[in-house]
Design an enzyme around this catalytic site. Structure first.
Site, mmCIF file in Angstrom:
data_model
loop_
_atom_site.group_PDB
_atom_site.id
_atom_site.type_symbol
_atom_site.label_atom_id
_atom_site.label_comp_id
_atom_site.label_asym_id
_atom_site.label_seq_id
_atom_site.Cartn_x
_atom_site.Cartn_y
_atom_site.Cartn_z
ATOM 1 N N ARG A 176 0.818 -1.218 0.000
ATOM 2 C CA ARG A 176 0.000 0.000 0.000
ATOM 3 C C ARG A 176 0.853 1.270 0.000
ATOM 4 O O ARG A 176 0.336 2.378 -0.183
ATOM 5 C CB ARG A 176 -0.948 -0.008 1.211
ATOM 6 C CG ARG A 176 -0.244 0.241 2.529
ATOM 7 C CD ARG A 176 -1.104 -0.139 3.734
ATOM 8 N NE ARG A 176 -2.157 0.791 3.981
ATOM 9 C CZ ARG A 176 -2.064 1.858 4.789
ATOM 10 N NH1 ARG A 176 -0.902 2.141 5.364
ATOM 11 N NH2 ARG A 176 -3.109 2.635 4.997
ATOM 12 N N TRP B 177 12.189 8.108 6.397
ATOM 13 C CA TRP B 177 13.223 7.341 7.090
ATOM 14 C C TRP B 177 13.368 5.941 6.530
ATOM 15 O O TRP B 177 14.457 5.355 6.569
ATOM 16 C CB TRP B 177 13.041 7.377 8.601
ATOM 17 C CG TRP B 177 12.015 6.501 9.251
ATOM 18 C CD1 TRP B 177 10.718 6.353 8.913
ATOM 19 C CD2 TRP B 177 12.223 5.684 10.416
ATOM 20 N NE1 TRP B 177 10.080 5.506 9.785
ATOM 21 C CE2 TRP B 177 10.985 5.087 10.726
ATOM 22 C CE3 TRP B 177 13.319 5.420 11.239
ATOM 23 C CZ2 TRP B 177 10.814 4.224 11.807
ATOM 24 C CZ3 TRP B 177 13.144 4.565 12.322
ATOM 25 C CH2 TRP B 177 11.914 3.978 12.605
ATOM 26 N N ARG C 294 -5.877 12.340 10.319
ATOM 27 C CA ARG C 294 -4.968 12.084 9.191
ATOM 28 C C ARG C 294 -5.779 11.652 7.974
ATOM 29 O O ARG C 294 -6.660 10.809 8.083
ATOM 30 C CB ARG C 294 -3.984 10.971 9.563
ATOM 31 C CG ARG C 294 -2.964 11.325 10.625
ATOM 32 C CD ARG C 294 -2.219 10.082 11.087
ATOM 33 N NE ARG C 294 -3.101 9.169 11.806
ATOM 34 C CZ ARG C 294 -2.871 7.862 11.972
ATOM 35 N NH1 ARG C 294 -1.799 7.294 11.433
ATOM 36 N NH2 ARG C 294 -3.727 7.119 12.659
ATOM 37 N N ASP D 84 4.392 4.400 14.785
ATOM 38 C CA ASP D 84 2.946 4.592 14.869
ATOM 39 C C ASP D 84 2.243 3.231 14.829
ATOM 40 O O ASP D 84 2.087 2.680 13.756
ATOM 41 C CB ASP D 84 2.443 5.516 13.763
ATOM 42 C CG ASP D 84 3.033 5.218 12.386
ATOM 43 O OD1 ASP D 84 4.105 4.596 12.269
ATOM 44 O OD2 ASP D 84 2.398 5.639 11.408
ATOM 45 N N GLU E 23 7.303 -6.449 6.061
ATOM 46 C CA GLU E 23 7.497 -5.156 6.702
ATOM 47 C C GLU E 23 8.000 -5.293 8.132
ATOM 48 O O GLU E 23 8.833 -4.505 8.593
ATOM 49 C CB GLU E 23 6.156 -4.412 6.680
ATOM 50 C CG GLU E 23 6.149 -3.083 7.380
ATOM 51 C CD GLU E 23 4.746 -2.536 7.550
ATOM 52 O OE1 GLU E 23 4.625 -1.321 7.728
ATOM 53 O OE2 GLU E 23 3.774 -3.328 7.512
#
Length: 524
Positions: free
Chosen positions: A133, A140, A255, A290, A472
């Site tokens: 996605r 970073w 957000r 996060d 990830e």
């Protein structure tokens, strides 16, 4: 005076910040996101309008979009949805290094211009995306990705991405979280000095130094006017005059890419100021962690998030590195005033970190602005002062001992608290493995560094052997795919590829060095 004039002129050249989709489409954006028309909130944030905003909003006011079916039909008629390229088929034949080398072209993008109304930001050169996605360049993430690119012999791509980051500084005066308009209100952990340091072109040193000074200006905006106890955006001055930084976001609304999640959380949290809570959620996103128990008031529940009340040890270690890097670059450029200014700033920051971000129990930790004391929580962020080289030897040794508690069978855990958030136990992340390994090596904790690296590589290799994928994040306790967070586990994956490739190049292996992983085809 000359410096001020230059900055003022540079400010005139900074592009106007484009509005985000939520700001442009207002009630339409809110209705689509809150209606859950798309499972992933990022889908509509990345959609491209088929005509100008005013025409779409006028049509929406006339639309009888009373149910989800009608609303989705309106969106599909007026927007082009993003398409995520299909993941490459799992590889069973290539060795892990060869598989990573083969992934780089599939994750490389070019975007010199963008369609009218797109939330994407153009970039002048090629760049590498994380995957899944994450269809844009991230801040970073990219440094860890670029480590692997260098090892893979792709210095051409490294130089291109350095130019891309510089173009963002030139246009916006900052490096956004990612290359979308909705990310421009925040940045991410400031790795630009390390990104720029990957260049092998000495002729660009002056230009790269200018970018680093602009990055420092962004993080330190408002510092000059702060009195002891004062705070402004990303900078705080403690009671003793120490100047340190925190995470922040210039906006205080949901957000765009997580609109529904933020709005629902705030609605379900009576008694908290909604704007402050939105900013804390956004600041948590700027941190890159996060989300994590580091930012939670009760250490457990996202509804207690208070990111802006924390002075993070990793952020301040990186800004120390930025200040030291600028001083070194200015010395090479024979700019003595610049050298002195940034060297003094770095020394002052190192002293402030030593004073306020050291837990007497024997490790580095965050500082709590409200409690006016260092936090007790042990997190992988304690390795950053070692990575930045600002720790005294005895404190580095003590921190290494404290870090032992975070090591699982599959690598370094993020924290010791299992909250269900993705930057907490039992997850481990590639960037934190690299920071810890390199920080420990810097202070000659070689055996410990090797233990983390080999366990991490064993986890990555195990999943690659099972699925043909790099992920990830990983569960480093059970050595399984990671979990938690706001979205499904992603594969691709930029920084895992980069860190894995770089660790292998340093001589680490999945079994501690007894098995030789060769390039090319896997031997059976």
């Amino acid at each position: 005076m000359i410096r001020a004039i230059i900055l003022a002129l540079a400010g005139l050249l900074v592009a106007a910040t484009p509005l985000s989709p939520a700001q442009r489409f207002g009630p339409l954006f809110r209705d689509v996101q809150m209606g859950g028309i798309f499972p992933d909130s990022k889908t509509f944030a990345d959609a491209e309008p088929r005509r100008d905003d005013a025409a779409i909003l006028a049509a929406y006011r006339r639309c009888d979009c009373k149910d989800d079916t009608a609303l989705k039909a309106f969106v599909l008629a007026n927007f082009t949805l993003p398409v995520t390229p299909a993941a490459p088929p799992p590889s069973r034949k290539l060795t892990l290094p060869a598989h990573i080398d083969a992934l780089w072209p599939q994750l490389t993008r070019t975007l010199p211009s963008v369609p009218a109304g797109s939330s994407a930001l153009s970039l002048p050169r090629r760049f590498v995306v994380p995957g899944g996605r994450f269809r844009e360049m991230y801040y970073w993430d990219s440094w860890f990705t670029m480590l692997g690119l260098q090892v893979s012999g792709r210095q051409d791509l490294v130089e291109d991405m350095i130019v891309d980051f510089g173009s963002l500084i030139d246009r916006y005066g900052r490096i956004p979280n990612g290359t979308r308009s909705y990310y421009l209100s925040r940045s991410q952990p400031p790795f630009l000095y390390l990104i720029a340091g990957l260049s092998r072109d000495p002729k660009t040193l002056a230009q790269r130094t200018r970018w680093l000074r602009a990055e420092h200006d962004f993080w330190m905006a408002g510092a000059a006017d702060l009195r002891p106890g004062g705070e402004h955006a990303r900078v705080v001055r403690l009671a003793d005059g120490s100047l340190l930084n925190r995470y922040w976001d210039d906006r205080d609304d949901p957000r765009d890419e997580s609109y529904r999640e933020d709005a629902r959380l705030v609605a379900a949290t009576p008694g908290r100021d909604a704007r402050a809570m939105y900013r804390d959620l956004r600041a948590g996103a700027e941190s890159g962690w996060d989300f994590s128990s580091r930012w939670l008031g009760d250490g457990r529940t996202l509804a207690t998030i208070r990111t802006t009340r924390i002075v993070p040890v990793d952020l301040n270690s990186l800004i120390y590195g930025l200040e030291r890097s600028i001083a070194d670059a200015c010395r090479a450029l024979r700019d003595t005033a610049c050298t002195s200014h940034y060297a003094t700033a770095a020394d002052a920051r190192a002293k402030a970190i030593a004073t306020h971000l050291w837990n007497p129990a024997g490790y580095y930790a965050d500082y709590d602005l409200d409690a006016r004391k260092v936090a007790d929580g042990r997190t992988a962020a304690m390795a950053f002062p070692l990575f930045a080289g600002l720790a005294a030897p005895e404190r580095a040794a003590s921190t290494a001992k404290a870090l032992e508690a975070l090591v699982g069978d599959g690598g370094l855990r993020t924290t010791l608290v299992d909250t269900g958030q993705q930057w907490d136990d039992p997850n481990g992340w590639a960037p934190l493995q690299w920071i810890a390994v390199q920080g420990l090596k810097r202070y000659r904790e070689d055996a410990f560094a090797r233990r983390i690296a080999t366990r991490w590589l064993a986890t990555v290799t195990r999943e690659y052997d099972a699925s043909g994928k790099l992920l990830e994040k990983y569960n480093v306790v059970a050595r399984l795919p990671g979990g938690g967070g706001e979205y499904p586990l992603q594969d691709g994956f930029g920084w895992t590829n980069g860190v894995t490739r770089a660790l292998l190049a340093q001589g680490f292996t999945a079994d501690g060095g007894r098995h030789n992983i060769r390039h090319g085809r896997r031997r059976h």
